[in-house]
Motif scaffolding. Structure first.
Motif, short mmCIF file in Angstrom:
data_model
loop_
_atom_site.label_atom_id
_atom_site.label_comp_id
_atom_site.label_asym_id
_atom_site.label_seq_id
_atom_site.Cartn_x
_atom_site.Cartn_y
_atom_site.Cartn_z
N ALA A 36 14.32 -9.55 -3.42
CA ALA A 36 12.84 -10.06 -3.79
C ALA A 36 12.18 -9.85 -2.37
O ALA A 36 10.96 -9.50 -2.57
CB ALA A 36 13.06 -11.69 -3.92
N ALA A 37 12.82 -9.97 -1.32
CA ALA A 37 11.89 -9.91 -0.01
C ALA A 37 11.66 -8.67 -0.02
O ALA A 37 10.33 -8.32 0.65
CB ALA A 37 12.89 -10.52 1.15
N LEU A 38 12.27 -7.77 0.07
CA LEU A 38 12.20 -6.44 0.23
C LEU A 38 11.11 -5.95 -0.53
O LEU A 38 10.19 -5.20 -0.34
CB LEU A 38 13.27 -5.53 0.11
CG LEU A 38 14.49 -5.73 1.13
CD1 LEU A 38 15.68 -4.94 0.81
CD2 LEU A 38 13.92 -5.28 2.61
N VAL A 39 11.12 -6.14 -2.04
CA VAL A 39 10.13 -5.85 -2.82
C VAL A 39 8.60 -6.26 -2.76
O VAL A 39 7.81 -5.72 -2.66
CB VAL A 39 10.66 -6.25 -4.42
CG1 VAL A 39 9.45 -5.89 -5.40
CG2 VAL A 39 11.57 -5.26 -4.90
N ALA A 40 8.60 -7.66 -2.09
CA ALA A 40 7.72 -8.39 -1.86
C ALA A 40 6.85 -7.79 -0.82
O ALA A 40 5.62 -7.60 -0.82
CB ALA A 40 7.93 -9.75 -1.84
N ALA A 41 7.51 -7.56 0.37
CA ALA A 41 7.19 -6.94 1.61
C ALA A 41 6.58 -5.59 1.06
O ALA A 41 5.35 -5.29 1.75
CB ALA A 41 8.06 -6.86 2.78
N LEU A 42 7.08 -4.68 0.67
CA LEU A 42 6.75 -3.46 0.27
C LEU A 42 5.33 -3.35 -0.51
O LEU A 42 4.46 -2.73 -0.36
CB LEU A 42 7.82 -2.44 -0.31
CG LEU A 42 7.23 -1.14 -0.90
CD1 LEU A 42 6.95 -0.29 0.52
CD2 LEU A 42 8.46 -0.33 -1.30
N ALA A 43 5.54 -4.22 -1.62
CA ALA A 43 4.54 -4.00 -2.41
C ALA A 43 3.32 -4.96 -1.82
O ALA A 43 1.94 -4.43 -1.96
CB ALA A 43 4.76 -5.15 -3.92
N GLY A 44 3.64 -5.94 -1.04
CA GLY A 44 2.65 -6.55 -0.08
C GLY A 44 1.71 -5.59 0.84
O GLY A 44 0.53 -5.70 0.75
N VAL A 45 2.36 -4.85 1.40
CA VAL A 45 1.73 -3.68 2.19
C VAL A 45 0.87 -2.80 1.68
O VAL A 45 0.00 -2.39 2.04
CB VAL A 45 3.23 -2.95 3.30
CG1 VAL A 45 2.46 -1.88 3.98
CG2 VAL A 45 3.74 -3.78 4.17
N VAL A 46 1.54 -2.08 0.40
CA VAL A 46 0.52 -1.48 -0.20
C VAL A 46 -0.60 -2.01 -0.81
O VAL A 46 -1.52 -1.33 -0.89
CB VAL A 46 1.76 -0.79 -1.41
CG1 VAL A 46 0.83 -0.01 -2.44
CG2 VAL A 46 2.50 0.04 -0.95
N ILE A 47 -0.38 -3.20 -1.30
CA ILE A 47 -1.49 -3.82 -1.92
C ILE A 47 -2.77 -4.20 -0.81
O ILE A 47 -3.96 -4.08 -1.01
CB ILE A 47 -1.23 -5.13 -2.69
CG1 ILE A 47 -0.43 -4.75 -3.97
CG2 ILE A 47 -2.36 -5.93 -3.26
CD1 ILE A 47 0.37 -5.70 -4.59
N ALA A 48 -1.93 -4.65 0.18
CA ALA A 48 -2.98 -5.09 1.40
C ALA A 48 -3.66 -3.77 1.84
O ALA A 48 -5.07 -3.72 2.30
CB ALA A 48 -2.26 -5.87 2.52
N THR A 49 -3.13 -2.60 1.95
CA THR A 49 -3.72 -1.37 2.51
C THR A 49 -4.77 -1.09 1.26
O THR A 49 -5.96 -0.57 1.70
CB THR A 49 -2.75 -0.46 2.54
OG1 THR A 49 -1.74 -0.87 3.61
CG2 THR A 49 -3.31 0.92 3.12
N ALA A 50 -4.48 -1.06 0.28
CA ALA A 50 -5.53 -0.75 -1.07
C ALA A 50 -6.68 -1.59 -0.86
O ALA A 50 -7.74 -1.18 -0.99
CB ALA A 50 -4.74 -0.89 -2.29
N LEU A 51 -6.46 -2.83 -0.56
CA LEU A 51 -7.54 -3.84 -0.55
C LEU A 51 -8.58 -3.36 0.70
O LEU A 51 -9.69 -3.46 0.40
CB LEU A 51 -7.20 -5.29 -0.48
CG LEU A 51 -6.51 -6.05 -1.72
CD1 LEU A 51 -5.83 -7.26 -1.16
CD2 LEU A 51 -7.78 -5.88 -2.82
N TRP A 52 -7.82 -3.31 1.93
CA TRP A 52 -8.59 -2.71 3.18
C TRP A 52 -9.45 -1.47 2.76
O TRP A 52 -10.40 -1.50 3.27
CB TRP A 52 -7.49 -2.65 4.23
CG TRP A 52 -8.15 -2.31 5.54
CD1 TRP A 52 -8.36 -1.00 6.04
CD2 TRP A 52 -8.77 -3.34 6.22
NE1 TRP A 52 -9.06 -1.20 7.02
CE2 TRP A 52 -9.35 -2.41 7.53
CE3 TRP A 52 -8.88 -4.51 6.62
CZ2 TRP A 52 -9.85 -3.11 8.51
CZ3 TRP A 52 -9.61 -5.14 7.52
CH2 TRP A 52 -10.03 -4.30 8.80
N VAL A 53 -8.90 -0.57 2.30
CA VAL A 53 -9.59 0.66 1.94
C VAL A 53 -10.73 0.56 0.95
O VAL A 53 -11.86 0.72 1.27
CB VAL A 53 -8.63 2.01 1.34
CG1 VAL A 53 -9.42 2.97 0.94
CG2 VAL A 53 -7.58 2.28 2.75
N ALA A 54 -10.44 -0.43 -0.09
CA ALA A 54 -11.49 -0.35 -0.92
C ALA A 54 -12.60 -1.20 -0.36
O ALA A 54 -13.78 -1.06 -0.64
CB ALA A 54 -10.82 -1.28 -2.20
N GLY A 55 -12.27 -2.36 0.54
CA GLY A 55 -13.29 -3.13 0.96
C GLY A 55 -14.26 -2.25 2.00
O GLY A 55 -15.47 -2.44 2.10
#
Length: 66
Positions: A36-55
């Protein structure tokens, strides 16, 4: 100086949303512990990066940032 403060706030905002979304994803698919920690970390990084680029793209499109 305001550019630095804005960037820090953006990083905190996108990182926080990414972390919560990653945690919700790991919980939704029924993971626990290290997987769960590995999936959450990987997904979190991808989502945060996408949000940063979109913003950043949105601010540029609106002419609020160069």
């Amino acid at each position: 100086m305001s550019s630095i403060v804005g960037s820090i706030l953006g990083i905190l905002f996108c990182g926080g949303l990414g972390a919560v979304a990653g945690w919700l994803l790991a919980t939704a698919i029924g993971l626990a512990g290290v997987p769960a920690a590995l999936v959450a970390a990987l997904a979190g990084v991808v989502i945060a990066t996408a949000l940063w680029v979109a913003g950043a793209s949105l601010l540029r499109a609106l002419g609020l940032h160069r």
